[in-house]
Each structure stands twice: as C-alpha cells, then as structure tokens.
Scaffold this active site. Structure first.
Site, PDB file in Angstrom:
ATOM      1  N   ASP A   2      20.055  35.374   7.570  1.00 33.23           N
ATOM      2  CA  ASP A   2      18.691  35.053   7.190  1.00 33.23           C
ATOM      3  C   ASP A   2      17.750  35.749   8.167  1.00 33.23           C
ATOM      4  O   ASP A   2      17.809  35.510   9.364  1.00 33.23           O
ATOM      5  CB  ASP A   2      18.499  33.537   7.235  1.00 33.23           C
ATOM      6  CG  ASP A   2      17.132  33.102   6.746  1.00 33.23           C
ATOM      7  OD1 ASP A   2      16.287  33.963   6.462  1.00 33.23           O
ATOM      8  OD2 ASP A   2      16.917  31.891   6.651  1.00 33.23           O
ATOM      9  N   ASP A 102      14.945  38.124   1.936  1.00 33.88           N
ATOM     10  CA  ASP A 102      15.150  38.020   3.379  1.00 33.88           C
ATOM     11  C   ASP A 102      16.528  37.491   3.779  1.00 33.88           C
ATOM     12  O   ASP A 102      16.752  37.150   4.924  1.00 33.88           O
ATOM     13  CB  ASP A 102      14.050  37.157   4.005  1.00 33.88           C
ATOM     14  CG  ASP A 102      14.149  35.693   3.622  1.00 33.88           C
ATOM     15  OD1 ASP A 102      14.774  35.381   2.590  1.00 33.88           O
ATOM     16  OD2 ASP A 102      13.584  34.860   4.351  1.00 33.88           O
ATOM     17  N   GLU A 103      17.468  37.468   2.835  1.00 33.73           N
ATOM     18  CA  GLU A 103      18.815  37.005   3.154  1.00 33.73           C
ATOM     19  C   GLU A 103      19.866  37.867   2.464  1.00 33.73           C
ATOM     20  O   GLU A 103      19.670  38.306   1.336  1.00 33.73           O
ATOM     21  CB  GLU A 103      19.017  35.557   2.701  1.00 33.73           C
ATOM     22  CG  GLU A 103      18.140  34.567   3.417  1.00 33.73           C
ATOM     23  CD  GLU A 103      18.301  33.166   2.867  1.00 33.73           C
ATOM     24  OE1 GLU A 103      18.770  32.301   3.624  1.00 33.73           O
ATOM     25  OE2 GLU A 103      17.960  32.970   1.691  1.00 33.73           O
TER      26      GLU A 103
END
Length: 131
Positions: A2, A102-103
C-alpha cells in the site's frame, strides 16, 4: 503493498518538493468526492492539529504553508504503472496483481530466494528499489 498518501506524494514529487516535509493535500472539488483528502505526509495532520475525520475544505486551516491541489488521476495511474513495472522485475508480470491505484501485490512465492535469504529480505530489496 500500500503506497501511503500516494496521490499527495505523487503531487509533491511532480512539483520537485519533498513529500516527507511539505504539507500538501489533494482534494477533489467534485461533489461526490468532497470527502476525499490525501495528505502528503502523516505529520501534516499533527502540524495543523487536524482530526482524523477531516473531510472537507472548510475543515482545513487557512495557512499559507498548506498546499491544496486538485487530483490528477492520469498522473497517479502513470506512477502506478511504473511501480508495477518495478514489481515485475522481482517476479513475473503475471504475478503482479494491481489492487487499486495505490496498492499492488507482487507474488514472490517463486522468486523471493533470488533476492535474499528470506521472503522478508526479498521484500526489503523491492522497497530499496522503490524508495
């Protein structure tokens, strides 16, 4: 993995600023996303004495040190693709699973031993390349 404060960190880096020192917040003006704020670094909330539930511009202090910018999703997608390309250097492309902007999950089940003596060491190798 993350990427914490991903949008704001992309914005600070794009502007040539240090994402660990510059208080920047990405805030959408779109009605359906008004609750989304993304701070450049954790200390921003401490610096401005903000609560965890800050969700609107009116909740932000009027302080010249705080940079407020609109989101640029194409920029974040571009950076996400670059990060996934880094992951693919440590495992096969088929084993890189994007989860969100974002991961991402690099499955190193079959490759970690190429980068260290343990899965954890392999992970630290990836992190050293990204950072």
């Amino acid at each position: 993995m993350d990427n914490k404060s991903f949008y704001a960190r992309c914005e600070t880096v794009q502007r040539g600023l240090n994402p660990l020192k510059v208080p920047l917040v990405v805030m959408s003006e779109a009605e359906k996303y008004k609750w989304r704020l993304n701070f450049s670094y954790v200390e921003t909330k401490k610096l401005f004495h903000l609560q965890a539930n800050v969700s609107r511009q009116r909740d932000l202090p009027q302080d010249p040190r705080l940079i407020v910018v609109p989101p640029r999703m194409n920029l974040y997608i571009e950076h996400n693709l670059q990060i996934n390309q880094i992951f693919a250097k440590f495992t096969s492309e088929a084993e890189v699973w994007p989860y969100s902007i974002d991961e991402g999950i690099p499955d190193m089940t079959h490759s970690w031993q190429l980068f260290g003596s343990s899965p954890r060491a392999g992970l630290f190798k990836i992190l050293s390349v990204i950072n």
